[in-house]
Structures are given as C-alpha cells and as structure tokens.
Scaffold this motif. Structure first.
Motif, PDB file in Angstrom:
ATOM      1  N   MET A  40       0.827  -1.205   0.000  1.00 40.68           N
ATOM      2  CA  MET A  40       0.000   0.000   0.000  1.00 40.68           C
ATOM      3  C   MET A  40       0.864   1.259   0.000  1.00 40.68           C
ATOM      4  N   THR A  41       1.898   1.268   0.844  1.00 35.58           N
ATOM      5  CA  THR A  41       2.773   2.433   0.941  1.00 35.58           C
ATOM      6  C   THR A  41       3.658   2.568  -0.297  1.00 35.58           C
ATOM      7  N   GLY A  42       4.166   1.444  -0.768  1.00 38.39           N
ATOM      8  CA  GLY A  42       5.135   1.481  -1.849  1.00 38.39           C
ATOM      9  C   GLY A  42       4.545   1.670  -3.222  1.00 38.39           C
ATOM     10  N   LEU A  43       3.269   1.299  -3.404  1.00 35.12           N
ATOM     11  CA  LEU A  43       2.648   1.369  -4.725  1.00 35.12           C
ATOM     12  C   LEU A  43       1.641   2.512  -4.834  1.00 35.12           C
ATOM     13  N   ARG A  44       1.682   3.452  -3.920  1.00 35.06           N
ATOM     14  CA  ARG A  44       0.786   4.603  -4.026  1.00 35.06           C
ATOM     15  C   ARG A  44       1.249   5.520  -5.172  1.00 35.06           C
ATOM     16  N   TYR A  45       0.311   6.267  -5.702  1.00 34.86           N
ATOM     17  CA  TYR A  45       0.634   7.193  -6.793  1.00 34.86           C
ATOM     18  C   TYR A  45       0.262   8.612  -6.399  1.00 34.86           C
ATOM     19  N   ARG A  46       1.258   9.425  -6.207  1.00 33.33           N
ATOM     20  CA  ARG A  46       1.094  10.839  -5.850  1.00 33.33           C
ATOM     21  C   ARG A  46       0.093  11.013  -4.708  1.00 33.33           C
ATOM     22  N   VAL A  47       0.333  10.267  -3.650  1.00 30.47           N
ATOM     23  CA  VAL A  47      -0.438  10.404  -2.414  1.00 30.47           C
ATOM     24  C   VAL A  47       0.490  10.992  -1.372  1.00 30.47           C
ATOM     25  N   GLY A  48       0.082  12.115  -0.779  1.00 26.95           N
ATOM     26  CA  GLY A  48       0.916  12.789   0.201  1.00 26.95           C
ATOM     27  C   GLY A  48       0.955  14.280  -0.082  1.00 26.95           C
ATOM     28  N   TYR A  98       9.298   5.613  -8.505  1.00 24.60           N
ATOM     29  CA  TYR A  98       8.495   4.625  -7.784  1.00 24.60           C
ATOM     30  C   TYR A  98       9.309   3.409  -7.356  1.00 24.60           C
ATOM     31  N   PHE A  99      10.465   3.232  -7.952  1.00 23.51           N
ATOM     32  CA  PHE A  99      11.390   2.223  -7.434  1.00 23.51           C
ATOM     33  C   PHE A  99      11.939   2.686  -6.084  1.00 23.51           C
ATOM     34  N   TYR A 100      12.377   3.951  -6.026  1.00 22.84           N
ATOM     35  CA  TYR A 100      12.836   4.519  -4.747  1.00 22.84           C
ATOM     36  C   TYR A 100      11.722   4.457  -3.707  1.00 22.84           C
ATOM     37  N   GLN A 101      10.501   4.829  -4.101  1.00 19.89           N
ATOM     38  CA  GLN A 101       9.386   4.844  -3.150  1.00 19.89           C
ATOM     39  C   GLN A 101       9.138   3.461  -2.578  1.00 19.89           C
ATOM     40  N   PHE A 102       9.249   2.426  -3.414  1.00 18.96           N
ATOM     41  CA  PHE A 102       9.016   1.069  -2.933  1.00 18.96           C
ATOM     42  C   PHE A 102      10.132   0.624  -1.989  1.00 18.96           C
ATOM     43  N   VAL A 103      11.381   0.956  -2.310  1.00 15.37           N
ATOM     44  CA  VAL A 103      12.501   0.629  -1.420  1.00 15.37           C
ATOM     45  C   VAL A 103      12.304   1.317  -0.075  1.00 15.37           C
ATOM     46  N   HIS A 104      11.901   2.576  -0.120  1.00 16.95           N
ATOM     47  CA  HIS A 104      11.630   3.343   1.103  1.00 16.95           C
ATOM     48  C   HIS A 104      10.542   2.656   1.925  1.00 16.95           C
ATOM     49  N   GLU A 363      -4.579   6.485  -4.343  1.00 17.02           N
ATOM     50  CA  GLU A 363      -4.404   6.141  -5.749  1.00 17.02           C
ATOM     51  C   GLU A 363      -3.162   5.268  -5.883  1.00 17.02           C
ATOM     52  N   SER A 364      -3.195   4.327  -6.814  1.00 16.03           N
ATOM     53  CA  SER A 364      -2.078   3.411  -6.986  1.00 16.03           C
ATOM     54  C   SER A 364      -1.351   3.657  -8.303  1.00 16.03           C
ATOM     55  N   VAL A 365      -0.150   3.123  -8.398  1.00 11.38           N
ATOM     56  CA  VAL A 365       0.657   3.267  -9.612  1.00 11.38           C
ATOM     57  C   VAL A 365       0.039   2.514 -10.783  1.00 11.38           C
ATOM     58  N   PHE A 366      -0.883   1.616 -10.511  1.00  4.11           N
ATOM     59  CA  PHE A 366      -1.520   0.862 -11.590  1.00  4.11           C
ATOM     60  C   PHE A 366      -2.550   1.712 -12.336  1.00  4.11           C
ATOM     61  N   ASP A 367      -3.150   2.690 -11.629  1.00  2.00           N
ATOM     62  CA  ASP A 367      -4.126   3.577 -12.260  1.00  2.00           C
ATOM     63  C   ASP A 367      -3.509   4.907 -12.685  1.00  2.00           C
ATOM     64  N   LYS A 368      -2.557   5.382 -11.862  1.00  2.00           N
ATOM     65  CA  LYS A 368      -1.875   6.657 -12.115  1.00  2.00           C
ATOM     66  C   LYS A 368      -2.871   7.790 -12.347  1.00  2.00           C
TER      67      LYS A 368
END
Length: 384
Positions: A40-48, A98-104, A363-368
C-alpha cells in the motif's frame, strides 16, 4: 478501499490474537499485514503532501556517479547526505521514482513491524492506533527523510534501554545524516536522569508560561546552539509560524493539558520507572512545542514507544485502578493523540485546497490517477 482493508485486518488481529489470545497462524497473519502495508505504501501514486514535492524534484537528485559533486555544489535544499545517498543508490539501479518509493516503503515497514513485534505484546493494537490516528500514513507518506532517522532510533532502542551508549550514538550519527531533527536523540538519554514526579510535572507547567510569553528570547538562546545551516533555516521557518490567542490555548490544551491526568497518575504511582525518560521527554517536548512549533516534529521520535506504553496500560490488569478512572485517563490520551492531526484534516486548508486530500483518496501506480485537490494543496502550501 485499501485503508478499510488494513483497518479490518488490524481489528481482527486485535480481537483474535490479543483479546482471545489465540496463537494459530499468528506470525503468518502478522506477516500478511506487513506485506499489505508495504504494498500500500510502496505502490501509491502521488499520495501525500511533501511526498509530491520529493517526486517532482526527483530528477534533480544524483546517481552514485555524481553523488559527491551534487553534495558539494548542487544541494541547495541542504538535505542530509545519507538520504541523498539512498536516492542515488536507487537511481543507479532504476531511475524511476516509484522504485525509490518502494525501497523506502520496505525499509520503513520492515523496521516498524520488527520493532512492534519485539517490544510490544500487542502489536496489532499499536498498529491500529497508528493507523486510525493517521500517524502511520504521516510516517509512511509524508516525512520521507525524517522517518529514516526515526528508523535508526528504533534500531538503536535496545542499546538505549541497556545504556550501551557507544552503539546507541553510532545509530544517532546515522540518524542525523538522514535528517537534522535527529539532534534530539543526542539529548534523549539525559532524560533518564530525571526523576519523574508530580513536582516535576507541575514545575514544568509553571515554567512553560514565561517560555510561551517570551518565546522570542527563548529562540535567540536556542539559535546559538544551531551548528548547521540547515538547522538555522528550519528554525527560522518554524519561528514564522504564529498562533492566534485562541490557537495558543487550543494547541496547549491538545498537546499538554489533556495528557496531564495520565502523566500525573504515573508520576504518583511509580509503576513506570523504566519509562521515566519517555514520560518526561514527552512532557518537555510538548511544552517546548508551544514555544517553537518545530519541537512538535521532535515528538515523532517518541510516539511509537509511547503508544506501546499506552497499549500496555490498556491491557495491564494488574494495576490498582478502577475502570472509570482508567477510561478517564485513556480519554485524555486518545484526544491528545488524535486531536492535532485529525482536526488538521478539516481546518488546515489553503484556499480551496483541503489537507485531507493529502491522504484521501488513495491512488495506486496501476491507475496513475492524479487527485486535482491534492495537486492544488501542494501548490497553495508552497505559496504561503
């Protein structure tokens, strides 16, 4: 939808494993929650809020090849070198934000879930409190640099408890090179020297009054201790935050007064000598946040141990306290924990941009899909 899923998974974990005390599939169930939270945290899209700013400027940050050059000549935001190094390592492997975001996300959730499993007998309840008060989302989405410093503190917690200061301050050094707020960790061990008594609580309250009135003088003294340019810049920013008269009273009520019954109970009953540092540091930082709002950020380092302490109090049936008094004490804590952030959802707005849009909808990276109000909030925020 994902928020509700996590909400109900935590609730079932509380009921089945922590109230009914069942053990079957406990570890797999906890691991499942970890995986869901990480995804959920790693695959979010422009949430924050600030998270969008990190994404917008991600292209500016270096790879390992030009890391040293960036630190010396291009680091106009004065970000700490270990965070930039983490970004550089991620960009070297994959330039996608989003690779960095997922590692984070993996780092943050791994440390958090490990810490709660190791130091709390009721990790599902702790996660539930973090989640419903939005602290989990705030930690995972917003304070991307600071949460890595907080993770360093959580990793050092065993050394902190056992007074192994060489190892502890090694982690403090790492934390500081992720975020300058980790300077508080230098002073945290000194709170172990404080005898947490009712006298200390009342004296702290009395001292808080002239500090609030003379906040400018206090800041002048404090600023002499800033030893980096970044600390001076942040201090000046926080000094610019001013509350109205009613705002001062309201903030003091939520940050200090509602916690007093809970703090006074433990100051009187001496049931928590091991946690004197936790209660005293929370009280002092809460008071200092009235003087300079930046101190409120320093509370981020102790919220998780404090929530574990409160959860232990909730479940501890050996305490000589009646049910009504227990509920009164907990009511103050709940109001204090949830008040600032939850009320901010509805009153911390910039024009038509609402703060709740920082977290909702997901929102997720799958929908963007971009949320217009969230994008607007960031613009309005940086116009202030």
């Amino acid at each position: 939808m994902i928020y509700l899923l996590i909400f109900f998974i935590c609730l079932f974990g509380i009921f089945h494993y922590e109230i009914r005390n069942k053990a079957l599939f406990l570890k797999p169930y906890y691991f499942l929650l970890f995986v869901i939270c990480t995804l959920m945290t790693g695959l979010r899209y422009r949430v924050g809020g600030d998270a969008l700013l990190y994404e917008n400027y991600f292209f500016v940050y270096p790879t390992l090849k030009n890391y040293l050059y960036f630190i010396e000549f291009k680091n106009s935001m004065n970000y700490q070198p270990l965070w930039i190094l983490m970004v550089a390592v991620c960009k070297t492997f994959n330039p996608d934000y989003y690779f960095y975001q997922f590692v984070h996300s993996v780092i943050f959730n791994s440390v958090l879930f490990w810490f709660l499993w190791k130091y709390s007998a009721k990790p599902f309840t702790c996660l539930f409190i973090l989640f419903i008060n939005l602290l989990y989302l705030y930690y995972g989405f917003e304070i991307q640099r600071e949460i890595l410093a907080i993770c360093c503190f959580l990793l050092s917690y065993g050394f902190f408890k056992k007074n192994k200061w060489f190892h502890y301050y090694g982690f403090v050094l790492l934390a500081f090179f992720f975020h300058i707020s980790a300077v508080i960790l230098i002073f945290l061990p000194f709170f172990k020297l404080i005898k947490f008594t009712r006298k200390f609580v009342f004296l702290s309250i009395i001292i808080s009054i002239p500090l609030i009135i003379g906040k400018t003088v206090f800041y002048d003294v404090l600023s002499s201790l800033f030893f980096t340019e970044a600390m001076s810049e942040r201090g000046n920013v926080y000094l610019g935050f001013q509350f109205s008269g009613s705002g001062i009273v309201f903030f003091y009520f939520l940050r200090v007064l509602v916690f007093l019954p809970f703090l006074l109970y433990f100051a009187k009953n001496k049931t928590s000598d091991e946690h004197n540092w936790l209660l005293s540091s929370f009280l002092v930082l809460s008071i200092l946040s009235q003087v300079l709002v930046g101190f409120d950020r320093l509370l981020n380092y102790i919220y998780i141990p404090l929530i574990i302490f409160v959860v232990d109090f909730i479940y501890d049936q050996t305490l000589n306290i009646n049910a009504i008094k227990r509920k009164i004490l907990l009511s103050g804590v709940i109001v204090g924990f949830s008040g600032i952030l939850l009320i901010k959802l509805f009153i911390s707005n910039y024009g038509n941009a609402k703060y709740y849009s920082v977290f909702f909808p997901y929102e997720s990276v799958f929908d963007k899909h971009k949320t217009p109000q969230r994008e607007r909030y960031l613009i309005e925020l940086w116009r202030q």
